[in-house]
Motif scaffolding. Structure first.
Motif, PDB file in Angstrom:
ATOM      1  N   PHE A   1       0.831  -1.209   0.000  1.00  0.00           N
ATOM      2  CA  PHE A   1       0.000   0.000   0.000  1.00  0.00           C
ATOM      3  C   PHE A   1       0.865   1.258   0.000  1.00  0.00           C
ATOM      4  O   PHE A   1       0.634   2.187  -0.788  1.00  0.00           O
ATOM      5  N   ALA A   2       1.839   1.310   0.912  1.00  0.00           N
ATOM      6  CA  ALA A   2       2.649   2.525   1.043  1.00  0.00           C
ATOM      7  C   ALA A   2       3.359   2.859  -0.256  1.00  0.00           C
ATOM      8  O   ALA A   2       3.342   4.010  -0.716  1.00  0.00           O
ATOM      9  N   ALA A   3       3.972   1.846  -0.875  1.00  0.00           N
ATOM     10  CA  ALA A   3       4.719   2.098  -2.104  1.00  0.00           C
ATOM     11  C   ALA A   3       3.805   2.591  -3.216  1.00  0.00           C
ATOM     12  O   ALA A   3       4.150   3.538  -3.945  1.00  0.00           O
ATOM     13  N   LEU A   4       2.623   1.967  -3.338  1.00  0.00           N
ATOM     14  CA  LEU A   4       1.692   2.379  -4.388  1.00  0.00           C
ATOM     15  C   LEU A   4       1.164   3.784  -4.143  1.00  0.00           C
ATOM     16  O   LEU A   4       1.085   4.608  -5.063  1.00  0.00           O
ATOM     17  N   ALA A   5       0.777   4.075  -2.894  1.00  0.00           N
ATOM     18  CA  ALA A   5       0.202   5.380  -2.582  1.00  0.00           C
ATOM     19  C   ALA A   5       1.238   6.496  -2.748  1.00  0.00           C
ATOM     20  O   ALA A   5       0.947   7.557  -3.314  1.00  0.00           O
ATOM     21  N   VAL A   6       2.458   6.267  -2.263  1.00  0.00           N
ATOM     22  CA  VAL A   6       3.493   7.299  -2.360  1.00  0.00           C
ATOM     23  C   VAL A   6       3.885   7.519  -3.811  1.00  0.00           C
ATOM     24  O   VAL A   6       4.152   8.659  -4.233  1.00  0.00           O
ATOM     25  N   ASN A   7       3.898   6.470  -4.610  1.00  0.00           N
ATOM     26  CA  ASN A   7       4.193   6.640  -6.035  1.00  0.00           C
ATOM     27  C   ASN A   7       3.132   7.502  -6.715  1.00  0.00           C
ATOM     28  O   ASN A   7       3.459   8.390  -7.527  1.00  0.00           O
ATOM     29  N   GLN A   8       1.864   7.274  -6.378  1.00  0.00           N
ATOM     30  CA  GLN A   8       0.794   8.123  -6.918  1.00  0.00           C
ATOM     31  C   GLN A   8       0.973   9.568  -6.462  1.00  0.00           C
ATOM     32  O   GLN A   8       0.801  10.514  -7.257  1.00  0.00           O
ATOM     33  N   LEU A   9       1.317   9.743  -5.212  1.00  0.00           N
ATOM     34  CA  LEU A   9       1.485  11.092  -4.669  1.00  0.00           C
ATOM     35  C   LEU A   9       2.625  11.826  -5.354  1.00  0.00           C
ATOM     36  O   LEU A   9       2.533  13.032  -5.648  1.00  0.00           O
ATOM     37  N   ALA A  10       3.690  11.101  -5.643  1.00  0.00           N
ATOM     38  CA  ALA A  10       4.808  11.713  -6.373  1.00  0.00           C
ATOM     39  C   ALA A  10       4.369  12.135  -7.768  1.00  0.00           C
ATOM     40  O   ALA A  10       4.736  13.220  -8.250  1.00  0.00           O
ATOM     41  N   ASN A  11       3.567  11.299  -8.414  1.00  0.00           N
ATOM     42  CA  ASN A  11       3.080  11.646  -9.751  1.00  0.00           C
ATOM     43  C   ASN A  11       2.177  12.878  -9.715  1.00  0.00           C
ATOM     44  O   ASN A  11       2.268  13.755 -10.580  1.00  0.00           O
ATOM     45  N   PHE A  12       1.278  12.928  -8.730  1.00  0.00           N
ATOM     46  CA  PHE A  12       0.348  14.057  -8.646  1.00  0.00           C
ATOM     47  C   PHE A  12       1.072  15.373  -8.365  1.00  0.00           C
ATOM     48  O   PHE A  12       0.713  16.417  -8.905  1.00  0.00           O
ATOM     49  N   SER A  13       2.073  15.329  -7.500  1.00  0.00           N
ATOM     50  CA  SER A  13       2.740  16.550  -7.042  1.00  0.00           C
ATOM     51  C   SER A  13       3.900  16.971  -7.934  1.00  0.00           C
ATOM     52  O   SER A  13       4.293  18.140  -7.925  1.00  0.00           O
ATOM     53  N   GLY A  14       4.467  16.019  -8.664  1.00  0.00           N
ATOM     54  CA  GLY A  14       5.653  16.321  -9.441  1.00  0.00           C
ATOM     55  C   GLY A  14       6.919  16.388  -8.618  1.00  0.00           C
ATOM     56  O   GLY A  14       7.960  16.833  -9.113  1.00  0.00           O
ATOM     57  N   LEU A  15       6.867  15.938  -7.366  1.00  0.00           N
ATOM     58  CA  LEU A  15       8.030  15.948  -6.489  1.00  0.00           C
ATOM     59  C   LEU A  15       8.441  14.512  -6.171  1.00  0.00           C
ATOM     60  O   LEU A  15       7.591  13.613  -6.122  1.00  0.00           O
ATOM     61  N   PRO A  16       9.727  14.264  -5.904  1.00  0.00           N
ATOM     62  CA  PRO A  16      10.233  12.890  -5.748  1.00  0.00           C
ATOM     63  C   PRO A  16       9.983  12.299  -4.362  1.00  0.00           C
ATOM     64  O   PRO A  16      10.920  11.890  -3.651  1.00  0.00           O
ATOM     65  N   PHE A  17       8.736  12.209  -3.972  1.00  0.00           N
ATOM     66  CA  PHE A  17       8.415  11.624  -2.675  1.00  0.00           C
ATOM     67  C   PHE A  17       8.719  10.131  -2.679  1.00  0.00           C
ATOM     68  O   PHE A  17       8.606   9.459  -3.715  1.00  0.00           O
ATOM     69  N   SER A  18       9.070   9.610  -1.503  1.00  0.00           N
ATOM     70  CA  SER A  18       9.413   8.203  -1.371  1.00  0.00           C
ATOM     71  C   SER A  18       8.919   7.692  -0.021  1.00  0.00           C
ATOM     72  O   SER A  18       8.575   8.474   0.868  1.00  0.00           O
ATOM     73  N   VAL A  19       8.886   6.377   0.123  1.00  0.00           N
ATOM     74  CA  VAL A  19       8.515   5.786   1.406  1.00  0.00           C
ATOM     75  C   VAL A  19       9.692   5.921   2.358  1.00  0.00           C
ATOM     76  O   VAL A  19      10.827   5.571   2.014  1.00  0.00           O
ATOM     77  N   ALA A  20       9.451   6.439   3.545  1.00  0.00           N
ATOM     78  CA  ALA A  20      10.527   6.635   4.509  1.00  0.00           C
ATOM     79  C   ALA A  20      11.140   5.306   4.928  1.00  0.00           C
ATOM     80  O   ALA A  20      10.437   4.295   5.062  1.00  0.00           O
ATOM     81  N   ASP A  21      12.442   5.304   5.135  1.00  0.00           N
ATOM     82  CA  ASP A  21      13.106   4.105   5.632  1.00  0.00           C
ATOM     83  C   ASP A  21      12.632   3.753   7.034  1.00  0.00           C
ATOM     84  O   ASP A  21      12.551   2.572   7.379  1.00  0.00           O
ATOM     85  N   ASN A  22      12.363   4.767   7.839  1.00  0.00           N
ATOM     86  CA  ASN A  22      11.908   4.528   9.207  1.00  0.00           C
ATOM     87  C   ASN A  22      10.719   5.427   9.492  1.00  0.00           C
ATOM     88  O   ASN A  22      10.872   6.622   9.766  1.00  0.00           O
ATOM     89  N   ARG A  23       9.519   4.861   9.396  1.00  0.00           N
ATOM     90  CA  ARG A  23       8.312   5.659   9.597  1.00  0.00           C
ATOM     91  C   ARG A  23       8.085   5.983  11.055  1.00  0.00           C
ATOM     92  O   ARG A  23       7.400   6.951  11.380  1.00  0.00           O
ATOM     93  N   PHE A  24       8.665   5.177  11.968  1.00  0.00           N
ATOM     94  CA  PHE A  24       8.531   5.469  13.391  1.00  0.00           C
ATOM     95  C   PHE A  24       9.109   6.855  13.702  1.00  0.00           C
ATOM     96  O   PHE A  24       8.531   7.633  14.457  1.00  0.00           O
ATOM     97  N   ALA A  25      10.250   7.155  13.099  1.00  0.00           N
ATOM     98  CA  ALA A  25      10.916   8.432  13.356  1.00  0.00           C
ATOM     99  C   ALA A  25      10.085   9.596  12.846  1.00  0.00           C
ATOM    100  O   ALA A  25       9.977  10.636  13.511  1.00  0.00           O
ATOM    101  N   LEU A  26       9.474   9.439  11.681  1.00  0.00           N
ATOM    102  CA  LEU A  26       8.745  10.551  11.068  1.00  0.00           C
ATOM    103  C   LEU A  26       7.384  10.786  11.705  1.00  0.00           C
ATOM    104  O   LEU A  26       6.772  11.830  11.474  1.00  0.00           O
ATOM    105  N   GLN A  27       6.884   9.828  12.478  1.00  0.00           N
ATOM    106  CA  GLN A  27       5.625  10.034  13.186  1.00  0.00           C
ATOM    107  C   GLN A  27       5.866  10.507  14.617  1.00  0.00           C
ATOM    108  O   GLN A  27       5.079  11.271  15.168  1.00  0.00           O
ATOM    109  N   ALA A  28       6.980  10.089  15.200  1.00  0.00           N
ATOM    110  CA  ALA A  28       7.285  10.488  16.573  1.00  0.00           C
ATOM    111  C   ALA A  28       7.960  11.846  16.642  1.00  0.00           C
ATOM    112  O   ALA A  28       7.867  12.544  17.655  1.00  0.00           O
ATOM    113  N   SER A  29       8.654  12.228  15.571  1.00  0.00           N
ATOM    114  CA  SER A  29       9.391  13.498  15.544  1.00  0.00           C
ATOM    115  C   SER A  29       9.265  14.117  14.159  1.00  0.00           C
ATOM    116  O   SER A  29       8.968  13.417  13.186  1.00  0.00           O
TER     117      SER A  29
END
Length: 464
Positions: free
Chosen positions: A242-270
């Motif tokens: 899910f994450a890979a598919l959704a983030v790939n769509q988001l990158a396409n919509f925005s035109g920016l190189p978004f990617s799935v974070a290596d560590n999502r715990f860090a990005l939600q806690a801080s």
């Protein structure tokens, strides 16, 4: 026609204005968070619309929702992006620190608008349920920080970086244009050795270029996203891929190189990446504050100040003093810079205050960072258009100051010694005579003075 309708959530039923598309949780939030006069930044709403589109398409591809449901979500999100539904997002930034109420506001509006489009009663949760379909495979805890990353990155791209680059280039243009225009330099607000106006403005351009590089470097830290982490970062409730598919769509919509974070715990806690961007904006604000104050000091006058720069006369400056014109663009830019510095302080405190697996200062961080990016971008654009592009030097004043500058004696010190050069400067100042006359009186040969005390020559490096 009834003025309200009744919807329900897990806490029970609640009445909602009949002409509004939000649902029960948004209505409860309106009662419990009636704080302030501002709404959640429009940039965060736009980012959420992109996220919900991306998630709907990923969920449909994985068989989590029907293709028709995904199509409805995409259609409503496009209406949100087009500004057609702005009146249905009433919540302020000052809500739950996770942003849950705003996430649900988006979910409810999408579901209820889909009911309208499908000729079902608003509030019926048919054909879309806010949680089961619109929020499928998601949590506020991963979508809200994702929205902050997306909103901030897009605001930097669309508003701040173009204005910063244009101001940098405008200052560089002035530096090139005035490369041969000699003036007196100042340290400690006191007369110093000569320089050129071009050199003075080249410093502004160089500082802005460094800030642009800092912002662009910090922006890259926004591209990894926590989307798919759901509640904590584990991804509970989200299917594989899910994450890979959704983030790939988001990158396409925005035109920016978004990617799935290596560590999502860090990005939600801080929210260190957001704090780094804010810190880069704080540095930019400090540079802009100095530039604004330098320019208004150099333009002070017109008769009793430095008066080296002539600024565009944009508007009358006083309601009582006729003919007065003030450096208002400098004042505006300085105030915006101070606000951005204050915003960064709030962002830094909010980021530091995260505890365990969730930082609950997300709306504060997003609100202040996006405000800073917009304010600084718009202020730089105004400052460039209404001041930098139109300002000109007073060349007569610059030449007069340069001719009277005592610190040209510095060039003599390597030939006659520091103490003898200081005597010349003191003599010229005490008697109010030209520096050349004082030098000749104390035994300096005319040809030596004329050769080494040439003001323009003094502005050039030895290897030039």
């Amino acid at each position: 026609m009834p003025t309200t309708r009744t919807e329900h959530d897990s806490l029970g039923e609640i009445d909602i204005p009949a002409d509004r598309l939000w649902g029960a949780q948004t209505q409860r939030a309106l009662a419990h968070f009636a704080v302030g006069r501002e709404k959640m930044p429009r940039e965060i709403l736009g980012a959420y619309a992109l996220i919900k589109k991306a998630c709907a398409l990923a969920n449909a591809q994985l068989g989590e929702i029907a293709p028709q449901q995904a199509a409805l979500i995409v259609r409503v999100c496009d209406e949100i992006l087009g500004g057609r539904l702005d009146g249905h997002f009433p919540l302020p930034p000052w809500i739950s620190g996770s942003g849950t109420q705003f996430n649900m506001n988006v979910n409810e509006v999408i579901a209820n608008r889909a009911s309208e489009l499908d000729n079902e009663p608003v509030g019926s949760h048919s054909p879309l349920h806010p949680n089961d379909h619109v929020n499928r495979s998601q949590s506020s805890n991963d979508t809200f920080p994702t929205a902050l990353h997306v909103a901030s990155a897009l605001t930097l791209q669309r508003v701040l970086l173009p204005a910063l680059q244009q101001l940098e280039f405008a200052c560089a243009h002035k530096a090139a244009l005035w490369a041969g225009l000699v003036k007196v330099g100042r340290t400690h607000l006191m007369d110093a050795v000569p320089m050129t106006a071009g050199q003075e403005w080249s410093a502004f351009a160089s500082q802005l270029a460094a800030c642009r590089a800092d912002v662009e470097h910090a922006r890259a830290g926004l591209y990894p996203l926590p989307l798919g982490g759901t509640a904590l970062g584990t991804g509970i409730g989200a299917p594989p891929r899910f994450a890979a598919l959704a983030v790939n769509q988001l990158a396409n919509f925005s035109g920016l190189p978004f990617s799935v974070a290596d560590n999502r715990f860090a990005l939600q806690a801080s929210h260190d990446a957001l704090a780094r961007v804010s810190a880069a904006l704080r540095t930019l604000a400090g540079v802009l504050f100095k530039i604004a104050n330098d320019i208004r000091l150099l333009a002070s006058g017109p008769l009793c100040g430095f008066a080296e720069l002539i600024l565009p006369e944009n508007e009358p400056g006083s309601s009582i003093m006729p003919g007065k014109v003030n450096p208002t663009q400098c004042e505006m830019l300085a105030m915006v810079a101070l606000q951005a510095m204050a915003n960064d302080h709030a962002v830094a405190l909010g980021n530091a205050a995260g505890m365990l697996q969730l930082n609950v200062y997300k709306p504060l961080i997003g609100r202040n960072l996006i405000e800073s990016a917009n304010l600084l971008g718009e202020a730089m654009a105004s400052f460039r258009q209404y001041l930098v592009d139109g300002c000109v030097p007073d060349e007569t004043r610059l030449a007069d100051y340069s001719d009277r500058a005592l610190m040209r004696v510095t060039a003599l010190s390597v030939h006659i010694g520091y103490e003898k050069a200081a005597q010349i400067a003191r003599l010229a100042l005490t008697r109010r005579v030209p520096l050349r006359d004082a030098a000749l009186e104390l035994g300096v040969a005319p040809e030596l003075f004329d050769r080494v005390c040439d003001a323009y020559r003094m502005t050039q490096p030895p290897d030039a």
